[in-house]
Design a protein around this motif. Structure first.
Motif, PDB file in Angstrom:
ATOM      1  N   PRO A 804      14.431 147.899  69.928  1.00 18.95           N
ATOM      2  CA  PRO A 804      12.943 147.777  68.645  1.00 18.95           C
ATOM      3  C   PRO A 804      11.914 147.507  68.798  1.00 18.95           C
ATOM      4  O   PRO A 804      11.617 146.057  69.830  1.00 18.95           O
ATOM      5  N   GLN A 805      10.988 147.283  68.370  1.00 21.70           N
ATOM      6  CA  GLN A 805       9.949 147.008  68.331  1.00 21.70           C
ATOM      7  C   GLN A 805       9.421 145.314  67.377  1.00 21.70           C
ATOM      8  O   GLN A 805       8.698 144.852  68.426  1.00 21.70           O
ATOM      9  N   LYS A 806      10.268 145.641  66.667  1.00 20.16           N
ATOM     10  CA  LYS A 806       9.898 144.755  65.432  1.00 20.16           C
ATOM     11  C   LYS A 806      11.108 144.885  63.978  1.00 20.16           C
ATOM     12  O   LYS A 806      11.572 145.956  64.023  1.00 20.16           O
ATOM     13  N   ILE A 807      11.683 143.335  63.304  1.00 15.30           N
ATOM     14  CA  ILE A 807      12.271 143.861  62.906  1.00 15.30           C
ATOM     15  C   ILE A 807      11.906 142.684  61.530  1.00 15.30           C
ATOM     16  O   ILE A 807      11.445 141.310  61.805  1.00 15.30           O
ATOM     17  N   GLU A 808      11.909 143.818  60.469  1.00 20.97           N
ATOM     18  CA  GLU A 808      11.657 143.072  58.339  1.00 20.97           C
ATOM     19  C   GLU A 808      12.875 142.369  58.752  1.00 20.97           C
ATOM     20  O   GLU A 808      13.506 143.862  58.094  1.00 20.97           O
ATOM     21  N   ILE A 809      12.966 141.480  58.490  1.00 18.29           N
ATOM     22  CA  ILE A 809      13.974 141.317  57.855  1.00 18.29           C
ATOM     23  C   ILE A 809      13.656 140.330  55.354  1.00 18.29           C
ATOM     24  O   ILE A 809      12.790 139.963  55.774  1.00 18.29           O
ATOM     25  N   GLY A 810      14.259 141.479  54.704  1.00 19.91           N
ATOM     26  CA  GLY A 810      13.787 141.145  53.720  1.00 19.91           C
ATOM     27  C   GLY A 810      14.510 140.189  52.894  1.00 19.91           C
ATOM     28  O   GLY A 810      15.801 140.557  52.458  1.00 19.91           O
ATOM     29  N   ILE A 811      13.755 139.228  52.401  1.00 22.85           N
ATOM     30  CA  ILE A 811      15.204 138.395  51.538  1.00 22.85           C
ATOM     31  C   ILE A 811      15.037 138.605  49.599  1.00 22.85           C
ATOM     32  O   ILE A 811      13.740 138.468  49.263  1.00 22.85           O
ATOM     33  N   SER A 812      16.006 138.705  49.043  1.00 23.26           N
ATOM     34  CA  SER A 812      15.534 138.702  47.743  1.00 23.26           C
ATOM     35  C   SER A 812      15.044 138.250  46.890  1.00 23.26           C
ATOM     36  O   SER A 812      14.723 136.958  47.437  1.00 23.26           O
ATOM     37  N   ASN A 813      14.620 138.186  45.823  1.00 26.69           N
ATOM     38  CA  ASN A 813      13.669 137.385  44.902  1.00 26.69           C
ATOM     39  C   ASN A 813      14.335 136.895  43.693  1.00 26.69           C
ATOM     40  O   ASN A 813      16.213 136.660  43.775  1.00 26.69           O
ATOM     41  N   LYS A 814      13.890 135.802  42.565  1.00 30.45           N
ATOM     42  CA  LYS A 814      14.960 134.181  42.351  1.00 30.45           C
ATOM     43  C   LYS A 814      15.346 135.307  41.505  1.00 30.45           C
ATOM     44  O   LYS A 814      16.664 135.188  41.259  1.00 30.45           O
ATOM     45  N   GLU A 815      14.678 136.097  40.806  1.00 29.99           N
ATOM     46  CA  GLU A 815      15.588 136.621  40.221  1.00 29.99           C
ATOM     47  C   GLU A 815      16.941 137.371  39.568  1.00 29.99           C
ATOM     48  O   GLU A 815      17.937 137.018  38.977  1.00 29.99           O
ATOM     49  N   ASN A 816      16.981 138.324  41.192  1.00 31.19           N
ATOM     50  CA  ASN A 816      17.648 138.717  41.940  1.00 31.19           C
ATOM     51  C   ASN A 816      18.801 137.826  41.631  1.00 31.19           C
ATOM     52  O   ASN A 816      20.245 137.614  41.032  1.00 31.19           O
ATOM     53  N   PHE A 817      18.951 136.533  42.649  1.00 31.86           N
ATOM     54  CA  PHE A 817      19.589 135.712  43.051  1.00 31.86           C
ATOM     55  C   PHE A 817      19.931 134.941  41.541  1.00 31.86           C
ATOM     56  O   PHE A 817      21.588 134.751  41.718  1.00 31.86           O
ATOM     57  N   ASP A 818      19.448 135.188  40.287  1.00 31.94           N
ATOM     58  CA  ASP A 818      19.557 134.766  39.468  1.00 31.94           C
ATOM     59  C   ASP A 818      20.745 135.276  38.973  1.00 31.94           C
ATOM     60  O   ASP A 818      22.579 135.056  37.888  1.00 31.94           O
ATOM     61  N   VAL A 819      20.699 136.285  38.520  1.00 35.46           N
ATOM     62  CA  VAL A 819      21.848 137.489  38.141  1.00 35.46           C
ATOM     63  C   VAL A 819      22.964 137.188  39.371  1.00 35.46           C
ATOM     64  O   VAL A 819      24.299 137.809  38.439  1.00 35.46           O
ATOM     65  N   TYR A 820      22.731 137.216  40.365  1.00 34.96           N
ATOM     66  CA  TYR A 820      23.968 137.290  41.068  1.00 34.96           C
ATOM     67  C   TYR A 820      24.817 136.502  41.091  1.00 34.96           C
ATOM     68  O   TYR A 820      25.875 136.318  40.564  1.00 34.96           O
TER      69      TYR A 820
END
Length: 907
Positions: A804-820
RNA sequence: GCAGGGGUAGCGAAGCGGUCAAACGCGUAAGGCUUAGGACCUUAUGACUCAGGUCUUCGAGGGUUCAAAUCCCUCCUCCUGCACCA
């Protein structure tokens, strides 16, 4: 570096001995713990199977010492009985198998010669050998209290005399006769192990009901005397030979095959004369309970080898009789079968079972088994059975026999449950031994008391308790003395020697005084002295009473016994006697508090027996492995599991200890900060303390090891992997690891502890304390998320098959965490998706996704900020691991990014 | 026969109603490190897939439940003890 676990062993054993930490004294300010293992029989070398049980006890002893207990772990040796003399005799006779086995165990020719001359020499040889082995594998035994049994140790013999006088005074000893399986050729009881055929077969009592014809007696032998009310006739086998024989004043008609039984089991037996049995056919006999006249009928299915050859016919309750009687009826005889036992929901029990199995001889016999079983367990006597109507079949045997006795119509005879053949080739018979001394283990009140004891004590594993309680149900009187062998004579009948299972029931009490008792004059050591020492509120004997005080003090401090540890084969014999005798003799405050039952060490799935053990001795084992390495195998089992001897496991030991040692030598140079991964490790350390402690407490050593040795090791590796580098955290880990593992690996952990810079001995030092406040579930969960993500990234890289050249890791947003997290909370209450949806009333795409499958509802609480931090702190590690740029994106827009499942984008 | 306990991946086992293809260990395979390796490290190890996926299993067969390796019933099978053998 290398740490050789074999080399360090001796150093620490010497040190423990020097500091006498296994020799505890009375200290009323300290809580005590008294643990024992049944004494071994020193007729051979100690093998790995022995080690298994003793190591389990030793681990507990050391564990309790670290819990702050004053621990007593003593060990004695059992000389009582036949095997020591037997083994010596075999050497004397030049038995090649025995001699070869001893040679294999390293016994010299000179010693063999001594064995042949003196059985005691043999026992002493192996006693010494056992003691060396115990020491060499690190048993924390107090040897000051070592003793041997039998009259070779007059002090112990006095103690056993006291025990038996006590039992007798309590009315728990009785004299009587006893049937045994017997070899007529060798003139000796024929135990299971001496049999070429018929292992497990035992004497079986038949009731004899005397049916009279004139001055002849027809003694019908039966297992079911209660069916007498349904008797329609007697059977004899017209093709076999019968005799008339004088029994007392009576003349009995029996089969020729039964003659031997009669001669062996009855005292007054007169001349035998052949009779023509056919002359008696169709003649009548009198039913002793009903007075009815019953005809004597022929039946070829009568087996004259069983019972007396005279059989009572009960067609409604015995398939064979039903079959026979039906034939008679068809030929025109007037017989009216009568049912005397009712079984609920079964009206035609005999007919039905015959239909099921068929009218062949074998089928009828199978049917018989079923009928007997059902009627015995569920049957009730009905109105055809006179005064016995309404009584359950199970309960009716006694009353019926009494009634028969009153009418002079009762006798008993023993048969075998199956054919038994002695190793010498002779066929076994039943012999009635007269004038035996019994311990009355059948006593109901005594059993009830013991039941209370069993319900009160701790039992590991728990299922053993049920088995003990069930054993009480069938436990019967036990012959407690024999004419031969080593042991203590019965105090009131010195010809008899108390047998091994009876002189080993309360000797744990003797350990408390064993090291001091010889200071007392043997002549003053009468029953009253033991009463004073062991029982509450007894008067001090006038002579030498003062000398007994130190003994009493020891006993009162150490007793009751806190834990008895042994393998499962002793459960239904030794353990039950041990418990019953304590219940009878000691006050309730001195009843045993706990037992632990374990399985065996097996080799290729088979238990280590004496013969197999000859090659797997402790001495052999220690040539190859260190004590700690051997102990590791003993720690592998949980509960009653058998554990397979698997030296390959030892590799895991060396490798892990080596790694710990390496950390020990280098960690001080680390200067890293405390990060989230530190909180993680500390949380895991606490969990491990909790789990390991609980497992050890419950003798679940396999689980304990999985937590404190393997589990925590994996965590420290993970810690380093994820860039942990904080000195304090590592120190905390090391200290915990060393302490937790000390009970199992006492030598190597002492060595590590010293390298760690601690002066004091580990043995007896404080056990690590579980701190619930340091459990951080959120951090643990987020580390889990990190690891899952790393796995996923690897997966993807494997698929795209390029760097891989680059790895992008995206953490979900706060609203989603609340629902979760709301879903997680709801999922704890119910897994019903519809209900969860109702409770939440949220409209969101995420919710739809989470609620897709009720079996895959999220369960870990998570936190958005923490997830970000974990990934940010791991960024350097990720860059190194994947050798490319790594970007962590907070509040990722991408829809693939879920709480606990960041989006991955590989460029 | 009576009593008790078992049957989960190649093996030993954990799990004892829902995060379970199954912890932990052993073994096996590939790669790395090495003169070499039985030492060590990494990865894999039910099947099928291949951008993080799907499917099937917990001795056999029935049943209860939205949900069972886990609870109930029947059967098969293994281990232990049953006393004068310690």
């Amino acid at each position: 570096m290398d740490l050789n676990s074999k080399e360090v062993t001796k150093r620490w054993q010497d040190k423990w001995r020097k500091e006498a930490i296994f020799e505890p004294s009375v200290n009323t300010s300290k809580k005590k713990f008294f643990i024992t293992v049944p004494f071994p029989y020193p007729s051979g070398s100690m093998h790995l199977g022995h080690m298994y049980t003793w190591t389990r006890a030793d681990i507990y002893a050391r564990f309790m010492r670290m819990q702050g207990y004053n621990v007593l772990f003593p060990q004695a040796f059992h000389f009582t009985g036949g095997p020591i003399m037997g083994a010596a005799q075999k050497v004397k006779d030049g038995d090649p198998k025995t001699i070869e086995a001893f040679r294999k165990q390293g016994v010299s020719e000179a010693d063999l010669k001594r064995f042949a001359e003196d059985p005691k020499a043999l026992a002493e040889y192996f006693t010494t050998s056992f003691r060396e082995d115990f020491d060499n594998i690190g048993m924390s035994i107090d040897w000051r209290r070592k003793f041997i049994t039998t009259s070779l140790n007059p002090y112990f013999s006095r103690f056993i005399s006291w025990q038996f006088n006590k039992l007798r005074a309590l009315g728990l000893i009785t004299e009587g006769k006893h049937p045994v399986v017997w070899c007529p050729k060798e003139v000796t009881p024929l135990g299971d192990h001496d049999r070429a055929e018929g292992e497990g077969e035992s004497p079986q009592k038949f009731t004899i009901i005397k049916f009279r014809h004139g001055d002849f007696v027809f003694p019908a032998a039966t297992l079911r005397p209660e069916t007498i009310f349904g008797a329609t006739n007697l059977w004899i086998n017209p093709d076999e030979e019968y005799s008339a024989v004088k029994v007392g004043a009576e003349r009995w008609i029996i089969s020729k095959d039964a003659e031997n039984k009669l001669t062996n089991q009855f005292n007054a037996i007169g001349k035998l004369e052949p009779v023509k049995i056919k002359d008696f056919l169709k003649k009548d006999v009198i039913n002793p309970l009903t007075g009815e006249k019953l005809p004597i009928e022929p039946a070829e299915f009568v087996d004259t080898k069983i019972g007396t050859g005279v059989v009572m016919s009960v067609p409604m309750h015995a398939p064979l009789d039903f079959y026979g009687v039906n034939k008679l009826i068809k030929s025109g005889q007037n017989i009216k079968p009568k049912k005397v036992i009712d079984v609920q929901d079964e009206n035609a029990i005999v007919e039905d079972s015959i239909k099921r199995f068929g009218e062949t001889l074998a089928g009828l016999k199978d049917a018989t088994k079923i009928v007997y079983k059902k009627e015995f367990n569920h049957g009730v006597m009905n109105s055809n059975s006179g005064e016995f109507a309404g009584i359950a079949v199970k309960e009716v045997d006694g009353p019926i026999c009494t009634a028969l006795k009153e009418r002079g119509a009762y006798a008993e005879i023993y048969g075998l449950t199956g054919r038994v053949v002695c190793r010498c080739g002779a066929e076994g018979i039943v012999k009635i031994l007269e004038k035996q001394w019994f311990i009355r283990y059948s006593d109901k009140a005594w059993k009830d008391k013991t039941r209370r004891l069993i319900e009160k004590m701790k039992v590991y594993p728990e299922e053993v308790r049920l088995q003990l309680l069930n054993t009480l149900d069938w436990l019967d009187d036990k012959a407690a003395a024999r004419k031969g062998g080593l042991g203590t004579p019965l105090p009131w009948d010195k010809e008899w020697i108390i047998e091994p299972l009876s002189d080993s029931t309360i000797y744990m009490a003797y350990y408390t005084i064993a090291h001091k008792i010889e200071q007392v004059d043997l002549n003053s050591l009468m029953d009253s002295a033991f009463d004073y020492i062991f029982l509450d509120g007894k008067e001090k004997p006038k002579n030498e009473g003062a000398a007994l005080d130190p003994l009493k003090k020891e006993f009162e401090y150490w007793y009751p016994l806190d834990m008895r540890v042994s393998a499962k084969e002793l459960l239904q014999n030794h353990f039950i006697f041990f418990l019953m005798n304590h219940a009878a003799i000691f006050g309730e405050n001195n009843w045993p508090r706990g037992i632990q039952i374990n399985g065996w060490l097996t080799v290729s799935g088979e238990k280590l027996s004496k013969s197999k053990g000859a090659t797997l001795t402790i001495k052999r084992g220690l040539e190859t492995y260190s004590a700690d390495q051997l102990r590791m195998i003993a720690a592998a089992g949980n509960g009653m599991d058998d554990v397979e001897w698997d030296p390959a496991t030892i590799n895991a030991f060396d490798q892990r200890i080596g790694f710990i040692y390496e950390i020990l030598q280098t960690y001080k140079n680390l200067k890293g900060e405390s990060k989230l991964i530190d909180a993680y490790l500390i949380s895991k350390i606490n969990r491990t303390i909790r789990d390991a402690t609980e497992s050890l407490e419950n003798f679940r050593y396999g689980s304990a090891l999985a937590a404190m040795f393997f589990g925590i090791y994996n965590e420290i590796k993970l810690y380093f992997d994820l860039g942990g580098e904080n000195r304090n955290t590592i120190q905390r880990f090391l200290s915990t690891f060393i302490k937790l593992n000390h009970p199992v690996f006492p030598h190597i952990t002492e060595e590590l502890n010293r390298s760690f810079g601690v002066e004091n001995l580990l043995e007896g030092s404080a056990w690590p304390i579980f701190n619930p406040d340091e459990i951080d579930t959120l951090v643990e969960n987020e580390v889990r998320v990190l690891l899952n993500t790393i796995d996923d990234i690897k997966n993807v890289i494997k698929i795209i098959k390029r760097q891989p050249q680059k790895i992008e890791i995206g953490i979900s947003n706060k609203e989603n965490f609340d629902v979760y997290n709301k879903v997680v909370l709801q999922a704890e209450k119910t897994k019903n998706i519809i209900e969860i949806r109702k409770a939440l009333r949220i409209n969101s795409k995420l919710l739809d996704k989470l609620l897709k499958n009720p079996n895959k509802l999220p369960e870990m609480q998570l936190e958005e900020a923490l997830e970000n931090n974990i990934f940010s702190q791991a960024r350097e590690h990720l860059k190194r691991a994947f050798k490319c740029e790594v970007v962590i994106e907070r509040h990722a827009k991408e829809e693939k990014s879920l709480p606990g499942k960041p989006s991955i984008n590989i460029l």
